[in-house]
Write a protein that holds these residues in place. Structure first.
Motif, PDB file in Angstrom:
ATOM      1  N   PRO A 309       0.808  -1.220   0.000  1.00 59.78           N
ATOM      2  CA  PRO A 309       0.000   0.000   0.000  1.00 59.78           C
ATOM      3  C   PRO A 309       0.842   1.272   0.000  1.00 59.78           C
ATOM      4  CG  PRO A 309       0.061  -0.946   2.195  1.00 59.78           C
ATOM      5  CD  PRO A 309       0.792  -1.910   1.306  1.00 59.78           C
ATOM      6  N   GLU A 310       0.222   2.340  -0.514  1.00 64.20           N
ATOM      7  CA  GLU A 310       0.816   3.672  -0.409  1.00 64.20           C
ATOM      8  C   GLU A 310       0.487   4.205   0.983  1.00 64.20           C
ATOM      9  OE1 GLU A 310      -0.516   6.168  -3.616  1.00 64.20           O
ATOM     10  OE2 GLU A 310       0.185   7.955  -2.553  1.00 64.20           O
ATOM     11  N   VAL A 311       1.434   4.934   1.571  1.00 61.81           N
ATOM     12  CA  VAL A 311       1.158   5.409   2.937  1.00 61.81           C
ATOM     13  C   VAL A 311       0.773   6.885   2.926  1.00 61.81           C
ATOM     14  CG1 VAL A 311       2.685   3.712   4.000  1.00 61.81           C
ATOM     15  CG2 VAL A 311       3.590   5.982   3.436  1.00 61.81           C
ATOM     16  N   PRO A 312      -0.021   7.309   3.896  1.00 60.54           N
ATOM     17  CA  PRO A 312      -0.384   8.725   3.958  1.00 60.54           C
ATOM     18  C   PRO A 312       0.883   9.564   4.178  1.00 60.54           C
ATOM     19  CG  PRO A 312      -1.135   7.527   5.927  1.00 60.54           C
ATOM     20  CD  PRO A 312      -0.620   6.505   4.975  1.00 60.54           C
ATOM     21  N   GLY A 313       0.987  10.670   3.466  1.00 57.14           N
ATOM     22  CA  GLY A 313       2.177  11.512   3.605  1.00 57.14           C
ATOM     23  C   GLY A 313       3.276  11.130   2.631  1.00 57.14           C
ATOM     24  N   GLY A 314       3.194   9.915   2.097  1.00 55.18           N
ATOM     25  CA  GLY A 314       4.124   9.520   1.037  1.00 55.18           C
ATOM     26  C   GLY A 314       5.530   9.170   1.482  1.00 55.18           C
ATOM     27  N   ILE A 330       7.200  -3.876   9.509  1.00 51.44           N
ATOM     28  CA  ILE A 330       6.951  -4.022   8.072  1.00 51.44           C
ATOM     29  C   ILE A 330       8.148  -3.403   7.349  1.00 51.44           C
ATOM     30  CG2 ILE A 330       4.427  -4.086   8.208  1.00 51.44           C
ATOM     31  CD1 ILE A 330       4.377  -1.105   7.678  1.00 51.44           C
ATOM     32  N   ILE A 331       8.205  -3.534   6.034  1.00 52.05           N
ATOM     33  CA  ILE A 331       9.415  -3.100   5.316  1.00 52.05           C
ATOM     34  C   ILE A 331       9.111  -1.850   4.476  1.00 52.05           C
ATOM     35  CG2 ILE A 331      11.240  -3.822   3.722  1.00 52.05           C
ATOM     36  CD1 ILE A 331      11.318  -5.741   5.905  1.00 52.05           C
ATOM     37  N   PRO A 332      10.006  -0.861   4.545  1.00 55.55           N
ATOM     38  CA  PRO A 332       9.793   0.338   3.724  1.00 55.55           C
ATOM     39  C   PRO A 332       9.887   0.005   2.234  1.00 55.55           C
ATOM     40  CG  PRO A 332      11.702   0.601   5.191  1.00 55.55           C
ATOM     41  CD  PRO A 332      11.252  -0.805   5.325  1.00 55.55           C
ATOM     42  N   GLY A 333       9.025   0.626   1.446  1.00 59.43           N
ATOM     43  CA  GLY A 333       9.040   0.392   0.004  1.00 59.43           C
ATOM     44  C   GLY A 333      10.349   0.801  -0.645  1.00 59.43           C
ATOM     45  N   SER A 334      11.077   1.728  -0.016  1.00 59.16           N
ATOM     46  CA  SER A 334      12.324   2.223  -0.617  1.00 59.16           C
ATOM     47  C   SER A 334      13.370   1.123  -0.746  1.00 59.16           C
ATOM     48  CB  SER A 334      12.891   3.380   0.216  1.00 59.16           C
ATOM     49  OG  SER A 334      13.158   2.942   1.533  1.00 59.16           O
ATOM     50  N   VAL A 335      13.196   0.028  -0.008  1.00 60.63           N
ATOM     51  CA  VAL A 335      14.102  -1.116  -0.157  1.00 60.63           C
ATOM     52  C   VAL A 335      13.965  -1.714  -1.557  1.00 60.63           C
ATOM     53  CG1 VAL A 335      14.489  -3.504   0.659  1.00 60.63           C
ATOM     54  CG2 VAL A 335      14.129  -1.670   2.310  1.00 60.63           C
ATOM     55  N   PHE A 336      12.771  -1.582  -2.143  1.00 62.84           N
ATOM     56  CA  PHE A 336      12.466  -2.262  -3.395  1.00 62.84           C
ATOM     57  C   PHE A 336      12.250  -1.300  -4.562  1.00 62.84           C
ATOM     58  CE2 PHE A 336      10.455  -4.266   0.264  1.00 62.84           C
ATOM     59  CZ  PHE A 336      10.975  -5.548   0.222  1.00 62.84           C
ATOM     60  N   SER A 337      12.569  -0.038  -4.374  1.00 67.02           N
ATOM     61  CA  SER A 337      12.083   0.925  -5.353  1.00 67.02           C
ATOM     62  C   SER A 337      12.852   2.231  -5.269  1.00 67.02           C
ATOM     63  CB  SER A 337      10.601   1.202  -5.051  1.00 67.02           C
ATOM     64  OG  SER A 337      10.074   2.145  -5.939  1.00 67.02           O
ATOM     65  N   SER A 338      12.803   2.997  -6.350  1.00 58.87           N
ATOM     66  CA  SER A 338      13.369   4.346  -6.265  1.00 58.87           C
ATOM     67  C   SER A 338      12.367   5.303  -5.617  1.00 58.87           C
ATOM     68  CB  SER A 338      13.761   4.851  -7.649  1.00 58.87           C
ATOM     69  OG  SER A 338      12.621   4.873  -8.455  1.00 58.87           O
ATOM     70  N   ARG A 339      11.128   4.842  -5.443  1.00 56.16           N
ATOM     71  CA  ARG A 339      10.147   5.663  -4.709  1.00 56.16           C
ATOM     72  C   ARG A 339      10.054   5.174  -3.272  1.00 56.16           C
ATOM     73  NH1 ARG A 339       4.734   7.363  -7.859  1.00 56.16           N
ATOM     74  NH2 ARG A 339       5.320   6.893 -10.002  1.00 56.16           N
ATOM     75  N   LYS A 340       9.651   6.074  -2.381  1.00 58.46           N
ATOM     76  CA  LYS A 340       9.496   5.627  -0.994  1.00 58.46           C
ATOM     77  C   LYS A 340       8.062   5.806  -0.484  1.00 58.46           C
ATOM     78  CE  LYS A 340      11.277   9.751   1.302  1.00 58.46           C
ATOM     79  NZ  LYS A 340      12.171  10.244   2.342  1.00 58.46           N
ATOM     80  N   SER A 341       7.129   5.841  -1.430  1.00 56.69           N
ATOM     81  CA  SER A 341       5.747   6.161  -1.075  1.00 56.69           C
ATOM     82  C   SER A 341       4.970   4.988  -0.465  1.00 56.69           C
ATOM     83  CB  SER A 341       5.024   6.624  -2.338  1.00 56.69           C
ATOM     84  OG  SER A 341       5.279   5.707  -3.388  1.00 56.69           O
ATOM     85  N   ASN A 342       5.532   3.775  -0.585  1.00 52.44           N
ATOM     86  CA  ASN A 342       4.762   2.589  -0.191  1.00 52.44           C
ATOM     87  C   ASN A 342       5.485   1.793   0.890  1.00 52.44           C
ATOM     88  OD1 ASN A 342       3.880   3.463  -2.875  1.00 52.44           O
ATOM     89  ND2 ASN A 342       2.624   1.611  -2.874  1.00 52.44           N
ATOM     90  N   VAL A 343       4.815   0.795   1.413  1.00 56.26           N
ATOM     91  CA  VAL A 343       5.455  -0.142   2.353  1.00 56.26           C
ATOM     92  C   VAL A 343       5.082  -1.568   1.943  1.00 56.26           C
ATOM     93  CG1 VAL A 343       5.548   1.413   4.346  1.00 56.26           C
ATOM     94  CG2 VAL A 343       3.494   0.002   3.980  1.00 56.26           C
ATOM     95  N   ARG A 344       5.973  -2.513   2.252  1.00 54.60           N
ATOM     96  CA  ARG A 344       5.656  -3.913   1.961  1.00 54.60           C
ATOM     97  C   ARG A 344       5.207  -4.607   3.235  1.00 54.60           C
ATOM     98  NH1 ARG A 344       9.666  -8.890   0.637  1.00 54.60           N
ATOM     99  NH2 ARG A 344       9.628  -8.940   2.924  1.00 54.60           N
ATOM    100  N   ILE A 345       4.030  -5.199   3.142  1.00 56.15           N
ATOM    101  CA  ILE A 345       3.495  -5.969   4.267  1.00 56.15           C
ATOM    102  C   ILE A 345       3.395  -7.413   3.815  1.00 56.15           C
ATOM    103  CG2 ILE A 345       1.511  -6.253   5.802  1.00 56.15           C
ATOM    104  CD1 ILE A 345       0.870  -3.236   5.000  1.00 56.15           C
ATOM    105  N   SER A 346       3.981  -8.302   4.602  1.00 51.54           N
ATOM    106  CA  SER A 346       3.913  -9.722   4.259  1.00 51.54           C
ATOM    107  C   SER A 346       2.724 -10.337   4.995  1.00 51.54           C
ATOM    108  CB  SER A 346       5.208 -10.409   4.706  1.00 51.54           C
ATOM    109  OG  SER A 346       5.019 -11.805   4.744  1.00 51.54           O
ATOM    110  N   PHE A 347       1.927 -11.140   4.268  1.00 52.56           N
ATOM    111  CA  PHE A 347       0.860 -11.851   4.990  1.00 52.56           C
ATOM    112  C   PHE A 347       1.213 -13.325   5.202  1.00 52.56           C
ATOM    113  CE2 PHE A 347      -1.089 -13.268   0.980  1.00 52.56           C
ATOM    114  CZ  PHE A 347      -0.949 -12.184   0.123  1.00 52.56           C
ATOM    115  N   ALA A 348       2.508 -13.637   5.102  1.00 53.29           N
ATOM    116  CA  ALA A 348       2.982 -14.976   5.481  1.00 53.29           C
ATOM    117  C   ALA A 348       3.173 -14.971   6.999  1.00 53.29           C
ATOM    118  CB  ALA A 348       4.280 -15.304   4.765  1.00 53.29           C
ATOM    119  N   ALA A 349       2.059 -14.927   7.701  1.00 50.80           N
ATOM    120  CA  ALA A 349       2.103 -14.824   9.158  1.00 50.80           C
ATOM    121  C   ALA A 349       0.859 -15.487   9.725  1.00 50.80           C
ATOM    122  CB  ALA A 349       2.135 -13.353   9.563  1.00 50.80           C
ATOM    123  N   GLY A 350       0.877 -15.751  11.022  1.00 50.57           N
ATOM    124  CA  GLY A 350      -0.296 -16.325  11.666  1.00 50.57           C
ATOM    125  C   GLY A 350      -1.454 -15.326  11.619  1.00 50.57           C
ATOM    126  N   GLU A 351      -2.680 -15.884  11.650  1.00 47.94           N
ATOM    127  CA  GLU A 351      -3.851 -15.017  11.487  1.00 47.94           C
ATOM    128  C   GLU A 351      -3.962 -13.988  12.633  1.00 47.94           C
ATOM    129  OE1 GLU A 351      -6.842 -17.150   9.322  1.00 47.94           O
ATOM    130  OE2 GLU A 351      -8.373 -16.118  10.506  1.00 47.94           O
TER     131      GLU A 351
END
Ligand code: PLP
Length: 365
Positions: A309-314, A330-351
């Motif tokens: 998702p994109e985060v508020p404030g970018g 969670i992991i900042p999107g800037s790890v995976f991108s030249s933009r830093k507007s998003n974050v990576r959330i993994s759903f490989a986790a317990g419910e």
């Protein structure tokens, strides 16, 4: 100077601070993880143990054991992937490195849709190549114009990862056909990182692979995700014989050979269906998507186990620091991108963790 110039080309990570903070946390809600939260199925484990006990612990041939190469080739051909040879590698990671080593010259350009799996950038740079990114925000689809614009006379490879880490996006049939058409016209090699191919939540009938469409494709896959064998380090690359044969030679000098007993266990894994384990991820995908969609700009992931998702404030870096204050990792999107507007959330986790995480994220929106 103790260190090589090569090391200097590896940029110090701007998000080190975030990982240092996360490391200090005692018991975070951890939605950062890039591997399945189920364990290797017992029969696969037992098979590995059996072969260790039987003394199958020596070097294996550089290309991998013959029966596994043959079995993989059979499976890939049954999926109509165009290939005439397969090499067994130290994870998809080892497969990618060897693929680059035998096809990319220093100075060659590799086109990668951004956001992307971070390892690509560094492997390419370490070998003297140049990653060229095409920005595919906000819907994470590859547009023909952007792809064509990125191609120069130095371009050698187009690297596609679908289902994708970090976005969870799955390329449509039309997108893949477009990539194949452009690659063919420009005589480029395509790398198709299919490591998450089983983690796809749309209809089977809609599943298409680049390897089915274009004969100069290297199909990269592995056992890390589908059978949760991340620590056993086993992957493969399939493609044209002349390329694979050079990879086998290269493997002699780079990795020697790969994990012996894991290859034997992989023979059994190929017959061991993990669909029921993976099926749970569809529900988790729905949980997190439904939990975020009214609060965030977010694309519904059709595969893998990530949502982006994109985060508020970018500012994803700042957002992750704040999430950490709320005990959520969670992991900042800037790890995976030249933009830093998003974050990576993994759903490989317990419910339970997932629900707690959604709660924090909704409050932070
Ligand atoms: N490719 C992608 C897109 C990944 O996300 C990963 C692991 O996270 C890999 C490759 C590496 O997989 P392996 O464990 O087989 O080296």
């Amino acid at each position: 100077m103790l260190l090589s110039d090569r090391v200097m080309s590896v940029r110090p990570s701007g998000v080190r601070k975030i990982f240092d903070l996360a490391n200090k946390m005692k018991n975070p809600i951890n939605l950062s993880i890039g591997e399945p939260d189920f364990d290797i199925p017992d029969p696969v484990k037992e098979e590995g143990i059996k072969w260790i006990r039987a003394g199958f612990n020596k070097y294996t041939p550089s290309g991998g054991i013959q029966e596994l190469r043959e079995k993989l080739l059979y499976h890939l051909k049954r999926k109509n992937i165009i290939c005439d040879d397969v090499i067994i590698t130290a994870g998809a990671t080892g497969g990618l490195l060897l693929s680059l080593m035998v096809t990319m010259n220093p100075g060659d350009e590799v086109i990668i849709p951004d956001p992307y799996f971070v390892l690509y950038e560094y492997q390419i740079m370490l070998l003297g190549g140049k990653p060229v990114f095409i920005d595919i925000y906000p819907d994470f689809t590859i547009k023909e114009d952007a792809l064509r614009e990125a191609i120069t006379d130095k371009t050698k490879i187009i690297l596609i990862n679908s289902p994708n880490n970090p976005t969870g996006a799955v390329c449509s049939k039309e997108e893949l056909e477009m990539v194949a058409r452009v690659a063919k016209e420009k005589n480029l090699i395509v790398f198709s990182d299919d490591i998450y191919d089983k983690f796809a939540y749309m209809n089977n009938a809609d599943k298409v692979y680049l390897g089915q469409l274009y004969d100069k494709t290297l199909t990269i896959g592995g056992f890390s995700k589908t059978w949760a064998m991340t620590g056993w380090r086993l992957g493969f690359v399939a493609g044209p014989k002349e390329i694979i044969q050079y990879m086998v030679t290269m493997q002699q000098y780079v990795f020697s050979s790969v994990n012996s007993f894991a290859q034997k266990a992989a023979l059994l894994a190929l017959d061991y269906n993990t669909d029921s384990l993976i099926e749970g991820y569809r529900r988790k995908r729905d949980l997190i998507y439904d939990g975020l969609k009214d609060k965030y700009n977010v694309v519904k992931p059709e595969g893998a186990f990530f949502i982006f998702p994109e985060v508020p404030g970018g500012d994803g870096d700042k957002f992750v620091e704040k999430a950490l204050e709320n005990n959520l990792f969670i992991i900042p999107g800037s790890v995976f991108s030249s933009r830093k507007s998003n974050v990576r959330i993994s759903f490989a986790a317990g419910e339970e963790d997932l629900l707690k995480g959604i709660d924090v994220l909704r409050k932070m929106a």
